[in-house]
Write an enzyme that holds these catalytic residues in place. Structure first.
Site, PDB file in Angstrom:
ATOM      1  N   GLN A 271     -24.450 -61.931 -89.415  1.00 24.62           N
ATOM      2  CA  GLN A 271     -23.780 -60.866 -88.677  1.00 24.62           C
ATOM      3  C   GLN A 271     -24.599 -60.320 -87.508  1.00 24.62           C
ATOM      4  O   GLN A 271     -24.036 -59.695 -86.610  1.00 24.62           O
ATOM      5  CB  GLN A 271     -23.415 -59.720 -89.635  1.00 24.62           C
ATOM      6  CG  GLN A 271     -22.367 -60.133 -90.660  1.00 24.62           C
ATOM      7  CD  GLN A 271     -21.989 -58.997 -91.582  1.00 24.62           C
ATOM      8  OE1 GLN A 271     -22.624 -58.824 -92.617  1.00 24.62           O
ATOM      9  NE2 GLN A 271     -20.980 -58.234 -91.243  1.00 24.62           N
TER      10      GLN A 271
ATOM     11  N   ARG B 226     -32.687 -53.395 -95.644  1.00 28.21           N
ATOM     12  CA  ARG B 226     -32.144 -54.556 -96.344  1.00 28.21           C
ATOM     13  C   ARG B 226     -31.605 -55.536 -95.310  1.00 28.21           C
ATOM     14  O   ARG B 226     -30.742 -55.189 -94.513  1.00 28.21           O
ATOM     15  CB  ARG B 226     -31.017 -54.126 -97.287  1.00 28.21           C
ATOM     16  CG  ARG B 226     -30.311 -55.308 -97.913  1.00 28.21           C
ATOM     17  CD  ARG B 226     -29.197 -54.889 -98.887  1.00 28.21           C
ATOM     18  NE  ARG B 226     -28.552 -56.064 -99.410  1.00 28.21           N
ATOM     19  CZ  ARG B 226     -27.255 -56.321 -99.322  1.00 28.21           C
ATOM     20  NH1 ARG B 226     -26.417 -55.459 -98.776  1.00 28.21           N
ATOM     21  NH2 ARG B 226     -26.760 -57.442 -99.786  1.00 28.21           N
TER      22      ARG B 226
ATOM     23  N   HIS C 286     -26.223 -64.143 -98.169  1.00 27.05           N
ATOM     24  CA  HIS C 286     -25.131 -63.261 -97.726  1.00 27.05           C
ATOM     25  C   HIS C 286     -24.070 -64.145 -97.065  1.00 27.05           C
ATOM     26  O   HIS C 286     -23.826 -64.057 -95.870  1.00 27.05           O
ATOM     27  CB  HIS C 286     -25.667 -62.179 -96.788  1.00 27.05           C
ATOM     28  CG  HIS C 286     -24.776 -60.979 -96.657  1.00 27.05           C
ATOM     29  ND1 HIS C 286     -25.178 -59.692 -96.955  1.00 27.05           N
ATOM     30  CD2 HIS C 286     -23.482 -60.859 -96.252  1.00 27.05           C
ATOM     31  CE1 HIS C 286     -24.184 -58.830 -96.730  1.00 27.05           C
ATOM     32  NE2 HIS C 286     -23.145 -59.518 -96.291  1.00 27.05           N
TER      33      HIS C 286
ATOM     34  N   GLU D  62     -22.391 -59.871-103.024  1.00 24.63           N
ATOM     35  CA  GLU D  62     -20.951 -59.897-103.251  1.00 24.63           C
ATOM     36  C   GLU D  62     -20.395 -61.290-103.514  1.00 24.63           C
ATOM     37  O   GLU D  62     -19.595 -61.811-102.722  1.00 24.63           O
ATOM     38  CB  GLU D  62     -20.224 -59.276-102.049  1.00 24.63           C
ATOM     39  CG  GLU D  62     -20.678 -57.863-101.746  1.00 24.63           C
ATOM     40  CD  GLU D  62     -19.819 -57.181-100.675  1.00 24.63           C
ATOM     41  OE1 GLU D  62     -18.999 -57.863-100.042  1.00 24.63           O
ATOM     42  OE2 GLU D  62     -19.973 -55.971-100.493  1.00 24.63           O
TER      43      GLU D  62
ATOM     44  N   ASN E 142     -22.696 -52.397-103.848  1.00 20.60           N
ATOM     45  CA  ASN E 142     -22.050 -52.211-102.540  1.00 20.60           C
ATOM     46  C   ASN E 142     -20.752 -51.469-102.776  1.00 20.60           C
ATOM     47  O   ASN E 142     -19.943 -51.873-103.629  1.00 20.60           O
ATOM     48  CB  ASN E 142     -21.735 -53.551-101.878  1.00 20.60           C
ATOM     49  CG  ASN E 142     -22.954 -54.197-101.260  1.00 20.60           C
ATOM     50  OD1 ASN E 142     -24.059 -53.666-101.348  1.00 20.60           O
ATOM     51  ND2 ASN E 142     -22.756 -55.331-100.620  1.00 20.60           N
TER      52      ASN E 142
ATOM     53  N   TYR F  40     -17.553 -48.873-100.892  1.00 22.84           N
ATOM     54  CA  TYR F  40     -16.968 -48.311 -99.676  1.00 22.84           C
ATOM     55  C   TYR F  40     -15.756 -47.408 -99.898  1.00 22.84           C
ATOM     56  O   TYR F  40     -15.511 -46.510 -99.108  1.00 22.84           O
ATOM     57  CB  TYR F  40     -16.498 -49.447 -98.733  1.00 22.84           C
ATOM     58  CG  TYR F  40     -17.626 -50.240 -98.119  1.00 22.84           C
ATOM     59  CD1 TYR F  40     -18.222 -51.298 -98.810  1.00 22.84           C
ATOM     60  CD2 TYR F  40     -18.098 -49.926 -96.856  1.00 22.84           C
ATOM     61  CE1 TYR F  40     -19.263 -52.026 -98.250  1.00 22.84           C
ATOM     62  CE2 TYR F  40     -19.142 -50.656 -96.280  1.00 22.84           C
ATOM     63  CZ  TYR F  40     -19.713 -51.697 -96.983  1.00 22.84           C
ATOM     64  OH  TYR F  40     -20.748 -52.402 -96.427  1.00 22.84           O
TER      65      TYR F  40
ATOM     66  N   GLU G  47     -25.227 -51.172-100.061  1.00 20.78           N
ATOM     67  CA  GLU G  47     -24.364 -50.981 -98.884  1.00 20.78           C
ATOM     68  C   GLU G  47     -23.408 -49.828 -99.141  1.00 20.78           C
ATOM     69  O   GLU G  47     -22.865 -49.690-100.243  1.00 20.78           O
ATOM     70  CB  GLU G  47     -23.472 -52.206 -98.597  1.00 20.78           C
ATOM     71  CG  GLU G  47     -24.156 -53.365 -97.958  1.00 20.78           C
ATOM     72  CD  GLU G  47     -23.196 -54.525 -97.691  1.00 20.78           C
ATOM     73  OE1 GLU G  47     -21.984 -54.302 -97.476  1.00 20.78           O
ATOM     74  OE2 GLU G  47     -23.684 -55.669 -97.698  1.00 20.78           O
TER      75      GLU G  47
HETATM   76  C1  GBH Z   1     -19.314 -55.734 -97.132  1.00 24.83           C
HETATM   77  O1  GBH Z   1     -18.287 -56.082 -97.991  1.00 24.83           O
HETATM   78  C2  GBH Z   1     -20.113 -56.939 -96.692  1.00 24.83           C
HETATM   79  O2  GBH Z   1     -21.185 -57.178 -97.576  1.00 24.83           O
HETATM   80  C3  GBH Z   1     -20.612 -56.814 -95.278  1.00 24.83           C
HETATM   81  O3  GBH Z   1     -21.111 -58.050 -94.851  1.00 24.83           O
HETATM   82  C4  GBH Z   1     -19.500 -56.314 -94.395  1.00 24.83           C
HETATM   83  O4  GBH Z   1     -19.832 -56.302 -93.038  1.00 24.83           O
HETATM   84  C5  GBH Z   1     -19.151 -54.916 -94.853  1.00 24.83           C
HETATM   85  O5  GBH Z   1     -18.741 -54.963 -96.168  1.00 24.83           O
HETATM   86  C6  GBH Z   1     -18.018 -54.258 -94.078  1.00 24.83           C
HETATM   87  O6  GBH Z   1     -16.840 -54.970 -94.242  1.00 24.83           O
HETATM   88  O7  GBH Z   1      -8.062 -57.261 -99.036  1.00 24.83           O
HETATM   89  O8  GBH Z   1      -8.684 -59.144-100.342  1.00 24.83           O
HETATM   90  O9  GBH Z   1      -9.261 -59.085 -98.006  1.00 24.83           O
HETATM   91  C7  GBH Z   1     -17.474 -55.003 -98.405  1.00 24.83           C
HETATM   92  C8  GBH Z   1     -16.562 -55.338 -99.537  1.00 24.83           C
HETATM   93  C9  GBH Z   1     -14.724 -56.620-100.254  1.00 24.83           C
HETATM   94  C10 GBH Z   1     -14.499 -55.249 -98.357  1.00 24.83           C
HETATM   95  C11 GBH Z   1     -13.460 -57.342 -99.855  1.00 24.83           C
HETATM   96  C12 GBH Z   1     -13.273 -55.980 -97.930  1.00 24.83           C
HETATM   97  C13 GBH Z   1     -11.396 -57.191 -98.571  1.00 24.83           C
HETATM   98  C14 GBH Z   1     -10.512 -57.501 -99.697  1.00 24.83           C
HETATM   99  N1  GBH Z   1     -15.394 -56.075 -99.106  1.00 24.83           N
HETATM  100  N2  GBH Z   1     -12.591 -56.481 -99.078  1.00 24.83           N
HETATM  101  S1  GBH Z   1      -9.037 -58.308 -99.227  1.00 24.83           S
END
Ligand code: GBH
Length: 476
Positions: free
Chosen positions: A17, A74, A120, A166, A306, A308, A377
């Protein structure tokens, strides 16, 4: 003051990234280079070929971390910089190793504690082409173990290791929806190859075993001399019942977390897959051999979290389709009585809900016997951020508020609930390549001007974390 005095905080990134320099110093291609080259896979048609150019700006990134007051950073290592073709009999690339040795030296000289992620999502493309990458139960764990050992040997100053970031995303998005590299799915309009009902569970199993192998190597060959600790990082959202009066919705809340987190964490802490997954997936879920179970069970020195967002969960009653990966339920932003889980962001899946963070910390702590937790995260995008002029992007009050409310929810989980949380890494240090969404979605505390030489401009949120953690961490 409610976090322990040795609490570590800082920022997180991932190699693909931010690094760019995709062909420099002998780096081999990863599955993301290949995936990005397929038209239609990345929203803005971009790739990580240049990204934030962090490979060439390591000094700048470290100076930025120092300026922001971070005590930890990290980052992840690009496997195909270390071993361009990826395998245990393939050549090792000294220039790639040298880069990370210098990076860790400079980081530690700056007084910042490195947290290093080995994987990653950027699998060497050579391994995908050679034997199907994550799908190969014999080869993949052995190649990962060899790569991990090579990195452990090169970086003895690193005391905090994360094997996989993840694995849910690599397995489900890589092999079920095809939304991420390598893009396998049963949907033949999107991919010529894939079996959404089977491949994700195989990929997940093989990552668990690979994790177990790397941990065994670390504990036997490096930990006795270097000290240090190693674990896996798992993603998972908080869940609330769509109808709290409906026991089926309440049960589906746990099931949702089991399909996301316990898929990996139960084998690591208990040596078996969750019953809810076995019940739905049957023999599509691989069975651990005795050797595999011995590698996986007990393999976390800490839990990497992680996190969010949160969802309301509504159970489904019909037999789930074979490609279901959620656990036969729906995820919603509104509850039955019309409550909203949180405000919109630029990410369709992300709605801030800090109480969910506290609740999920408690859920994990309870289920897994109060493990040591590092939040590896946590962060947010902002709706429409990319369309604003730079001066406005730098005033990211929405993100400031997100970090403030989430950090306080975490402090409450520590102080009031007894959750053993030891560190926190905000996602992300920089705006960067947001995978399938390209550069349109910004998660950074630092604005990166992609049109003008990747110049960095810290946003308001970048400077908000030091005073926040100064106010939360106990002084003695
Ligand atoms: C993180 O994942 C990543 O580790 C990181 O690289 C990334 O930049 C960051 O989040 C921000 O996105 O609706 O089935 O498509 C976060 C966890 C899990 C979030 C899957 C998005 C999408 C599920 N992710 N989710 S889906």
């Amino acid at each position: 003051m409610s976090l322990p005095k040795d609490f570590l905080w800082g920022f997180a990134t991932a190699a693909y990234q931010i690094e760019g320099a995709s062909e420099k110093d002998g780096r081999g291609p990863s599955i993301w280079d290949t995936f990005c080259a397929i038209p239609g896979k990345i929203a803005d048609g971009s790739s990580g070929a240049v990204a934030c150019d962090s490979y060439n700006r390591a000094g700048e990134d470290i100076a930025l971390l120092k300026e922001l007051g971070a005590s930890a950073y990290r980052f992840s290592i690009s496997w195909s910089r270390i071993i361009p073709l990826g395998g245990r009999n393939d050549p090792v690339n000294q220039a790639g190793i040298d880069h990370y040795v210098k990076f860790v030296d400079d980081l530690t000289d700056a007084g910042i504690t490195p947290f290093v992620t080995l994987f990653h999502w950027d699998l060497p493309d050579g391994l995908d082409k050679r034997y199907g990458g994550l799908l190969n139960r014999e080869e993949f764990p052995l190649d990962f173990e060899h790569y991990a050992r090579t990195v452990f040997k090169a970086l003895p100053k690193v005391k905090h290791w994360i094997t996989f970031n993840e694995p849910w995303c690599s397995a489900i998005l890589g092999y079920n929806t095809g939304f991420f590299a390598p893009g396998h799915t049963s949907d033949r309009t999107k991919s010529a190859v894939g079996d959404s009902a089977r491949e994700p569970w195989i990929a997940g199993h093989n990552m668990l075993v690979a994790h177990g192998r790397a941990v065994k190597a670390y504990r036997e060959e490096f930990k006795p001399t270097n000290g240090g600790e190693i674990g896996i990082t798992l993603n998972g959202d908080a869940t609330y019942p769509w109808d709290p009066e409906d026991p089926e919705d309440v049960a589906a809340c746990d099931r949702k977390i089991e399909f996301a987190i316990s898929w990996f964490a139960d084998p690591i802490y208990f040596g078996k897959y969750p019953d809810s997954m076995l019940a739905q997936l049957g023999d599509r879920l691989p069975t651990f051999t005795d050797e595999e179970r011995a590698l996986v069970q007990g393999s976390n020195d800490f839990y990497g979290m992680n996190h969010y967002t949160a969802n309301y969960i509504k159970h489904k009653t019909d037999t789930p389709p074979e490609d279901d990966f959620l656990g036969n339920l729906e995820t919603l932003f509104e509850s039955k009585n019309g409550d909203c889980i949180g405000p919109e962001t630029q990410s369709f899946w992300l709605r801030p809900n800090p109480q969910g963070f506290r609740d999920l910390l408690n859920w994990l702590s309870k289920r897994y016997g109060r493990p040591k937790i590092y939040v590896t995260e946590n962060g947010t995008s902002i709706k429409g951020e990319n369309d604003l002029p730079r001066e406005q992007i730098l005033q990211d009050d929405f993100r400031v508020e997100y970090f403030d409310s989430y950090a306080k929810a975490m402090a409450d989980a520590y102080e009031k609930d007894g959750v053993d949380v030891r560190g926190y890494m905000a996602w992300s240090l920089l705006d960067n390549f947001e995978w399938a969404e390209g550069y349109e979605t910004r998660f950074g505390v630092t604005f990166v001007d992609y049109a003008n030489g990747q110049k960095r401009y810290p946003k308001k949120s970048a400077r908000s974390l030091k005073p926040l953690f100064d106010s939360l961490i106990k002084k003695d």
